[in-house]
Write a protein that holds these residues in place. Structure first.
Motif, mmCIF file in Angstrom:
data_model
loop_
_atom_site.group_PDB
_atom_site.id
_atom_site.type_symbol
_atom_site.label_atom_id
_atom_site.label_comp_id
_atom_site.label_asym_id
_atom_site.label_seq_id
_atom_site.Cartn_x
_atom_site.Cartn_y
_atom_site.Cartn_z
ATOM 1 N N ALA A 126 0.829 -1.210 0.000
ATOM 2 C CA ALA A 126 0.000 0.000 0.000
ATOM 3 C C ALA A 126 0.862 1.257 0.000
ATOM 4 C CB ALA A 126 -0.934 -0.013 1.206
ATOM 5 N N ILE A 178 1.798 2.505 -3.368
ATOM 6 C CA ILE A 178 0.710 2.966 -4.232
ATOM 7 C C ILE A 178 0.222 4.358 -3.840
ATOM 8 C CG2 ILE A 178 -1.657 2.468 -5.010
ATOM 9 C CD1 ILE A 178 0.431 0.563 -6.134
ATOM 10 N N GLU A 179 0.208 4.645 -2.531
ATOM 11 C CA GLU A 179 -0.276 5.945 -2.062
ATOM 12 C C GLU A 179 0.593 6.433 -0.893
ATOM 13 O OE1 GLU A 179 -4.642 8.042 -1.472
ATOM 14 O OE2 GLU A 179 -4.382 5.985 -0.764
ATOM 15 N N ASN A 220 -0.362 9.273 1.721
ATOM 16 C CA ASN A 220 -1.584 9.122 2.520
ATOM 17 C C ASN A 220 -1.200 9.075 3.998
ATOM 18 O OD1 ASN A 220 -3.807 8.078 3.973
ATOM 19 N ND2 ASN A 220 -4.569 6.964 2.189
ATOM 20 N N PRO A 278 -5.543 0.625 -0.580
ATOM 21 C CA PRO A 278 -5.419 1.095 -1.969
ATOM 22 C C PRO A 278 -6.429 0.458 -2.924
ATOM 23 C CG PRO A 278 -3.615 -0.394 -1.424
ATOM 24 C CD PRO A 278 -4.315 -0.074 -0.142
ATOM 25 N N ARG A 299 -9.427 2.564 -3.146
ATOM 26 C CA ARG A 299 -9.141 3.975 -3.376
ATOM 27 C C ARG A 299 -8.716 4.290 -4.818
ATOM 28 N NH1 ARG A 299 -8.944 7.183 0.622
ATOM 29 N NH2 ARG A 299 -7.246 8.469 -0.191
ATOM 30 N N SER A 316 -8.593 7.944 -5.754
ATOM 31 C CA SER A 316 -7.560 8.824 -5.223
ATOM 32 C C SER A 316 -6.670 9.360 -6.348
ATOM 33 C CB SER A 316 -6.696 8.063 -4.211
ATOM 34 O OG SER A 316 -5.428 8.670 -4.055
ATOM 35 N N VAL A 347 -3.206 7.770 -6.164
ATOM 36 C CA VAL A 347 -3.191 6.392 -6.669
ATOM 37 C C VAL A 347 -3.184 6.406 -8.200
ATOM 38 C CG1 VAL A 347 -4.521 4.255 -6.851
ATOM 39 C CG2 VAL A 347 -4.277 5.393 -4.629
ATOM 40 N N THR A 380 -3.960 -1.948 -9.883
ATOM 41 C CA THR A 380 -3.491 -2.101 -8.494
ATOM 42 C C THR A 380 -3.386 -3.592 -8.155
ATOM 43 O OG1 THR A 380 -4.629 -0.032 -7.914
ATOM 44 C CG2 THR A 380 -3.922 -1.441 -6.098
#
Length: 256
Positions: free
Chosen positions: A182, A185-186, A189, A222, A225, A228, A231, A249
């Motif tokens: 995760a 990927i982001e 966050n 993720p 999301r 996002s 993302v 993802t």
């Protein structure tokens, strides 16, 4: 009315077993049957008698103990209609929108295929709890073995529609590995970064990271999301259909 009691315990290498007990009626259900010995031990420790098995899907680490437990207890086995021929000892087959009668409670059955085609989840609205098998994990989702990305994304959206405070019981302790993915990927966050620290602290102490909540997953997972902006930028899919962002993802996690 007394709330349902959930007793959680480890099974196999990374599964969780769950006993669900209704104090009003004495009904006791095993959510899936990953391993017989720990389930029997938990029943003995709690002084409960197994009356039901609630299967989410057909995989052996979820239904492999069905027949032995049924033979020992005479329990009723409930499982997914779409996988009924593959659920050992099934007595009651349920599909999307059906009601699962359990003691004094009625659970809503949600069809959440993707990991397997007929996978179901059990949502107990009075108690605010959901048993989701291998469809949704803490910071993850199930690998798509039998379904499609479209089907899995639809299933996750269905779970996202539950109230944020819903307590989610998933079947595996995968959270620390999911967290590492995760973060790729982001990474910006902040809620995710704070959660990763909590997860690492819990695992260092040997504590489970499950259950989780729908709200926490919507903020940090993720796979929930794809809307996002970060993302989408990470995946070079800005403005793409959400199902495509989800699919990418999932594909990256498969090879992570």
């Amino acid at each position: 009315m007394s709330k349902l009691i959930v007793h959680q315990f480890p099974c196999l290498s990374d599964n969780y077993g769950y006993l669900l007990h209704d104090p009003e009626t004495g009904a006791t259900g095993a959510i899936d049957t990953p391993e017989v010995a720990p389930i029997l031990k938990a029943l003995e420790e709690k002084g409960w008698t197994l009356t039901h098995i609630l299967n989410t899907h057909h995989h052996f680490d979820h239904a492999g103990g069905n027949l032995e437990l049924k033979e020992k207890t005479g329990c009723t086995i409930i499982g997914p209609k779409g996988e009924a021929p593959r659920i050992p000892g099934i007595d009651i087959a349920l599909g999307d929108g059906d009601i699962c009668e359990f003691g004094s409670r009625k659970a809503q059955v949600l069809e959440v295929g993707g990991h397997t085609l007929g996978h179901i989840a059990y949502y107990f609205p009075q108690d605010g709890i959901a048993f989701v098998g291998d469809t949704l994990f803490a910071l993850g989702c199930g690998r798509i073995f039998e379904g499609t990305a479209e089907q899995m994304w639809g299933s996750l959206q269905k779970l996202m529609g539950l109230p944020d405070e819903t307590v989610v019981y998933c079947a595996h302790e995968y959270t620390q590995a999911n967290a590492r993915f995760a973060a790729t990927i982001e990474p910006a966050n902040e809620a995710l970064q704070a959660r990763i620290k909590e997860i690492d602290a819990k695992r260092a102490e040997g504590k489970p990271t499950v259950p989780t909540t729908i709200g926490l997953e919507k903020a940090t997972n993720p796979f929930l999301r794809p809307m996002s902006e970060e993302v989408q930028k990470t995946l070079n899919l800005v403005g793409a259909p959400l199902v495509d962002v989800f699919a990418e993802t999932r594909a990256r996690k498969d090879s992570f």
